[in-house]
Design a protein around this motif. Structure first.
Motif, PDB file in Angstrom:
ATOM      1  N   TYR A 265       0.807  -1.216   0.000  1.00 30.50           N
ATOM      2  CA  TYR A 265       0.000   0.000   0.000  1.00 30.50           C
ATOM      3  C   TYR A 265       0.844   1.272   0.000  1.00 30.50           C
ATOM      4  O   TYR A 265       0.306   2.379  -0.047  1.00 30.50           O
ATOM      5  CB  TYR A 265      -0.992   0.003   1.176  1.00 30.50           C
ATOM      6  CG  TYR A 265      -0.414  -0.315   2.532  1.00 30.50           C
ATOM      7  CD1 TYR A 265       0.325   0.616   3.255  1.00 30.50           C
ATOM      8  CD2 TYR A 265      -0.624  -1.563   3.109  1.00 30.50           C
ATOM      9  CE1 TYR A 265       0.851   0.322   4.495  1.00 30.50           C
ATOM     10  CE2 TYR A 265      -0.112  -1.874   4.370  1.00 30.50           C
ATOM     11  CZ  TYR A 265       0.621  -0.929   5.057  1.00 30.50           C
ATOM     12  OH  TYR A 265       1.140  -1.223   6.297  1.00 30.50           O
TER      13      TYR A 265
ATOM     14  N   SER B 264       0.676  -7.115   3.568  1.00 25.95           N
ATOM     15  CA  SER B 264       0.224  -5.755   3.257  1.00 25.95           C
ATOM     16  C   SER B 264      -0.830  -5.687   2.154  1.00 25.95           C
ATOM     17  O   SER B 264      -0.983  -4.641   1.510  1.00 25.95           O
ATOM     18  CB  SER B 264       1.430  -4.866   2.913  1.00 25.95           C
ATOM     19  OG  SER B 264       2.209  -5.422   1.875  1.00 25.95           O
TER      20      SER B 264
ATOM     21  N   THR C 234      -4.320  -5.061   2.155  1.00 26.09           N
ATOM     22  CA  THR C 234      -5.321  -4.525   3.075  1.00 26.09           C
ATOM     23  C   THR C 234      -6.432  -3.873   2.245  1.00 26.09           C
ATOM     24  O   THR C 234      -6.417  -3.946   1.010  1.00 26.09           O
ATOM     25  CB  THR C 234      -4.698  -3.488   4.012  1.00 26.09           C
ATOM     26  OG1 THR C 234      -4.324  -2.336   3.233  1.00 26.09           O
ATOM     27  CG2 THR C 234      -3.456  -4.044   4.718  1.00 26.09           C
TER      28      THR C 234
ATOM     29  N   ASP D 195      -6.681  -0.979   1.487  1.00 25.11           N
ATOM     30  CA  ASP D 195      -6.082   0.052   0.642  1.00 25.11           C
ATOM     31  C   ASP D 195      -5.270  -0.525  -0.519  1.00 25.11           C
ATOM     32  O   ASP D 195      -4.771   0.241  -1.351  1.00 25.11           O
ATOM     33  CB  ASP D 195      -5.179   0.964   1.476  1.00 25.11           C
ATOM     34  CG  ASP D 195      -5.951   1.732   2.533  1.00 25.11           C
ATOM     35  OD1 ASP D 195      -7.081   2.168   2.242  1.00 25.11           O
ATOM     36  OD2 ASP D 195      -5.431   1.876   3.657  1.00 25.11           O
ATOM     37  N   SER D 196      -5.124  -1.830  -0.580  1.00 21.19           N
ATOM     38  CA  SER D 196      -4.298  -2.423  -1.644  1.00 21.19           C
ATOM     39  C   SER D 196      -4.925  -3.682  -2.238  1.00 21.19           C
ATOM     40  O   SER D 196      -4.212  -4.531  -2.775  1.00 21.19           O
ATOM     41  CB  SER D 196      -2.895  -2.733  -1.113  1.00 21.19           C
ATOM     42  OG  SER D 196      -2.947  -3.533   0.052  1.00 21.19           O
TER      43      SER D 196
END
Length: 290
Positions: A85, A120, A122, A124-125
């Motif tokens: 992200y 990572s 999440t 957001d990604s």
């Protein structure tokens, strides 16, 4: 059983004091530590999935070939161990294709599994799942169904499931292990949790998560976690040092106990041990869970 093949200087906990442009000048310990894990798994007749960082594969191709020759599953851990992200989609795509090609060239086999640096992927990604699918990955193990300062999608499924990405592709997800006690989701997947909890507590949590042996769950570790002799960075924050260095001297012995207490196989073997998976979530549903 999964191993994230990276060196001590790659970890997010030390990123504030070690820059990527320093990595090549630092004494690498990933080869000797991974060899030690390989010997332990051979001793206990365990086959594992090794999520290999492209940076490591580029410098130690013979090590990766040896893991594959011993019958272990090889999967990708990306190339540079940066948080997804914090990357652009273009950089992530380039690194993903680069690391996949490296591993396929070394092993001569298709690489279908992926794990993100520091879990990572999440809310957001989630766009990364589309890129993984485009690159030819069929499964992922990056989503941790907990709240954490660096990763996690709270309330996402704790058992393997499938995700329909924004572009309509389907990718299978094997989440990181959580135990469910008194309505709380407690991380019990390995790594720092394995080192920081007393071993009997971790064993209970992991056993709870497996339904006391009824269903497979994910365990993970890093080669540097069995290496108490690695260089220490006392200029890192207290919290980072706690996360990284706690009980390194006890981890190898605990791992050997764990191999005696549970049966382990590769991620693909464990995923296939489930009944046919009926859970399918769209990526926008995962965003709402976060």
């Amino acid at each position: 059983m999964s191993i994230d093949v990276e060196d001590y200087f790659h970890v997010a906990a030390l990123s504030g004091v070690i820059r990527p442009d320093q990595w090549d000048s630092l004494p690498s310990r990933v080869e000797q530590n991974t060899e030690r894990l390989l010997e332990l798994f051979d001793k206990h007749h365990v086959k594992a999935t090794f999520f290999v960082l492209g940076w490591v594969a580029e410098r130690f191709p013979a090590l990766i070939r040896k893991l594959a020759d011993h019958g272990h599953e090889i999967a990708s851990h990306g190339y540079s161990h940066q948080l997804i992200y914090k990357q652009t989609q273009g950089v992530f795509r380039e690194e993903t294709l680069r690391s996949k090609a490296l591993l396929e060239d070394i092993t001569g086999e298709a690489i279908e599994g992926y794990r993100a640096a520091s879990y990572s992927i999440t809310r957001d990604s989630l766009w990364a799942l589309d890129i993984l699918s485009e690159a030819g990955f069929t499964w992922d193990s990056s989503i941790f169904p907990i709240r954490h300062d660096n990763y996690g999608i709270p309330d996402s499924p704790s058992a393997p499931y499938s995700i329909e990405t924004a572009s309509g592709a389907i990718i299978r997800e094997f989440p990181l292990t959580t135990a469910h006690i008194m309505g709380l989701s407690i991380p019990a997947a390995g790594g720092g949790y394995f080192r920081q909890f007393p071993y009997p507590v971790f064993r209970y949590l992991f056993r709870n998560a497996t339904g006391f042996g009824a269903r497979p769950q994910m365990f993970y570790l890093h080669p540097w976690e069995i290496d108490p002799e690695q260089p220490r960075y006392d200029n890192a924050s207290w919290f980072s040092r706690f996360r990284h260095y706690t009980n390194l001297d006890q981890c190898y012995g605990r791992l050997e106990r764990l191999l005696g207490d549970f049966r382990f196989g590769t991620v693909s073997e464990s995923y296939n041990a489930y009944e046919p998976d009926k859970t399918l979530l769209r990526s926008d549903q995962l965003i709402r869970l976060a």
